[in-house]
Design an enzyme around this catalytic site. Structure first.
Site, short mmCIF file in Angstrom:
data_model
loop_
_atom_site.label_atom_id
_atom_site.label_comp_id
_atom_site.label_asym_id
_atom_site.label_seq_id
_atom_site.Cartn_x
_atom_site.Cartn_y
_atom_site.Cartn_z
N HIS A 108 82.23 -77.72 33.22
CA HIS A 108 80.99 -78.37 32.38
C HIS A 108 81.41 -79.76 31.99
O HIS A 108 82.69 -80.35 31.87
CB HIS A 108 81.09 -77.53 30.95
N ASP A 111 83.98 -80.17 29.43
CA ASP A 111 85.46 -79.60 29.52
C ASP A 111 86.32 -80.83 30.02
O ASP A 111 87.63 -80.95 29.66
CB ASP A 111 85.52 -78.59 30.84
N GLU A 275 78.21 -62.95 37.46
CA GLU A 275 79.41 -62.90 36.89
C GLU A 275 79.75 -61.27 36.52
O GLU A 275 78.95 -60.85 35.97
CB GLU A 275 79.64 -63.64 35.58
N ASP A 303 80.95 -65.47 39.79
CA ASP A 303 82.09 -65.94 38.65
C ASP A 303 82.95 -64.66 38.64
O ASP A 303 82.48 -63.68 38.19
CB ASP A 303 81.38 -66.28 37.40
N ASP A 346 86.08 -67.20 36.54
CA ASP A 346 85.61 -67.72 35.21
C ASP A 346 86.35 -66.67 34.54
O ASP A 346 85.62 -65.68 33.80
CB ASP A 346 83.98 -67.52 35.09
C1 XLS Z 1 79.85 -67.93 29.74
C2 XLS Z 1 79.51 -68.09 31.15
C3 XLS Z 1 79.80 -69.66 31.24
C4 XLS Z 1 79.15 -70.21 32.57
C5 XLS Z 1 79.10 -71.67 32.78
O1 XLS Z 1 79.74 -66.58 29.32
O2 XLS Z 1 80.25 -67.57 32.04
O3 XLS Z 1 81.30 -69.71 31.36
O4 XLS Z 1 79.82 -69.60 33.71
O5 XLS Z 1 78.39 -72.27 31.81
NI NI Z 2 80.30 -67.64 33.93
NI NI Z 3 80.81 -65.39 30.93
#
Ligand code: XLS
Ligand code: NI
Ligand code: NI
Length: 444
Positions: A108, A111, A275, A303, A346
């Site tokens: 991000h 970050d 994710e 992710d 992630d």
């Molecule tokens: C949060 C998300 C975030 C995204 C990117 O829960 O997983 O980390 O992957 O903004």
């Molecule tokens: Ni994520």
């Molecule tokens: Ni997440």
């Protein structure tokens, strides 16, 4: 001494480059299964997996939780000046990624570079760090898998960003994403992610949902238009998550996101970044989310993490369960792979795993788990036993009747006629779930 710069000391002294040593090695700072050059289905593992380190968890994670203070020991975090600290962290990040042997990272905007007191100060911080990231990318060959913007931490985003009830906040978020796209483009990023952050609601009584969702679509269209304007050809992704921090996030799951993208004419521009822990929060298995996106042509990137079955939130743990990674890689191979997406960790080390070396153990374990998932999935595909059982289950669709229905030459009338003559459908066959599951276990 004037005119000479002191070389930055190693952040991970004593940790060598992590190498593939095979399953029997006793060295826990080595790969047992991830052999970047090994060919699977004719392609090197590195190209199937396209591993990425998540800058936020790995280099900005402090170990704080709602009940306690930061715990992470990060000896390199010494600088009082936030910009200098950010620059130092780039050195650390690239040392880590080079030693680990990953090809990609994700971040991000906030970050990598600290937010300033004004938008223009934030922009210039980001520009400065971007140039350093660029130099490190060029020197190491490590690439940006995707960039994104943090549209949730600053209090201005308390009600959301693109879905804020306040137009000014939408405008500020647009300015921030414009810059994040510039930076992603400058770094040759292969993609850009939208995760909702706080795009959702806590209470429907004070929410105009239709208006908010319309605004989210408008925002994404502006991003797509701007990307075109600057020549950014990376893939856009939408990352589903059903809740947390809001009680309902508009990017709930793949089916919801794909419906949104099609409704608002974004389906040609945006794929899914899926994710694992978000899938389970939505009441799905990761395999379900991948299958759903894959069958609709929206499978983009993942992710990689996992939750804890006894903790009901997004714990973002490193994946070590080989059954899970096999399900993931089987589905990914089925739909032709992830590139230009990849496997972004992630995931964060536990609050109790606070030493720098734990970052290595965590990533090595995740990479090995995915390498095993990949090879097991490839073995399953090569001998075709599961595929054969599946085909048997659907065999009647290859009969004359099945073919006529699938090709669209039958109607309710013609089928009624056929069944009136026949009187009853053929007897149902067993679903053989246990047999399927037993066959899958033969690969482990
Ligand atoms: C949060 C998300 C975030 C995204 C990117 O829960 O997983 O980390 O992957 O903004
Ligand atoms: Ni994520
Ligand atoms: Ni997440």
């Amino acid at each position: 001494m004037a005119g000479t710069s002191t070389p930055t000391p190693e952040a991970f002294p004593g940790i060598p480059k992590i190498r593939f040593e095979g399953p029997t090695t006793k060295n826990m700072l080595a790969f047992r299964h991830y052999n970047a050059d090994a060919l699977v289905e004719g392609r090197p593992m590195r190209d199937h997996l396209r591993f990425a380190v998540a800058y936020w968890h790995t280099f900005r994670g402090t170990g704080s939780d709602p009940f306690g203070a930061p715990t992470m020991l990060r000896p390199w975090e010494t600088h009082g000046n936030v910009l200098t600290a950010a620059m130092d962290r780039v050195e650390v990040a690239f040392e880590f990624m080079e030693k680990l042997g990953v090809g990609f990272y994700c971040f991000h905007d906030r970050d990598v570079a600290p937010e300033g007191n004004t938008l223009s100060e934030s922009h210039s911080h980001l520009d400065a760090v971007t140039e350093s990231l660029k130099r490190h990318q060029d020197a190491s060959g490590i690439q940006l898998l995707w960039g994104t913007a943090n549209l949730f931490s600053n209090p201005r985003y308390v009600h959301g960003a693109a879905t804020s009830p306040q137009a000014d906040v939408f405008a500020y978020a647009a300015a921030q994403v414009k810059k994040a796209l510039d930076v992603t483009h400058r770094l040759g990023g292969a993609g850009y992610v939208f995760w909702g952050g706080r795009e959702g609601y806590q209470c429907l009584w004070n929410t105009d949902m239709k208006r908010e969702v319309d605004h989210l679509a408008k925002f994404m269209h502006m991003a797509v238009d701007y990307a075109k304007e600057i020549g950014f050809t990376g893939q856009f992704y939408f990352e589903p998550k059903p809740r947390e921090p809001t009680k309902h996030q508009y990017d709930f799951d793949c089916a919801t996101c794909i419906n949104f993208l099609r409704t608002y004419g974004l389906e040609k521009h945006v794929k899914m970044n899926i994710e694992t822990n978000h899938a389970t929060l939505a009441g799905h298995e990761m395999q379900h989310e991948l299958e759903y996106a894959g069958m609709q042509g929206f499978l983009g990137s993942i992710d990689a993490n996992t939750g804890d079955p006894l903790v009901g939130w997004d714990t973002d743990q490193f994946p070590t369960n080989i059954y899970l990674t096999t399900q993931i890689m089987y589905t990914i191979l089925k739909y032709g792979g992830l590139a230009p997406g990849g496997v972004n960790f992630d995931a964060k080390v536990r609050r109790e795993s606070f030493e720098p070396v734990d970052l290595f153990y965590a990533h090595i374990g995740g990479m090995d788990a995915f390498a095993r998932g990949l090879t097991i999935a490839a073995a399953m595909r090569a001998d075709g036993a599961i595929q054969k059982l599946l085909e048997e289950r659907y065999a009647s669709w290859s009969s004359p009747l099945g073919k006529r229905i699938e090709s669209g030459s039958e109607t309710f009338r013609s089928l009624e006629k056929e069944m009136l003559v026949k009187g009853e459908a053929d007897a149902c066959r067993s679903g053989r779930q246990e047999l399927f599951e037993n066959v899958i276990n033969t690969y482990f």
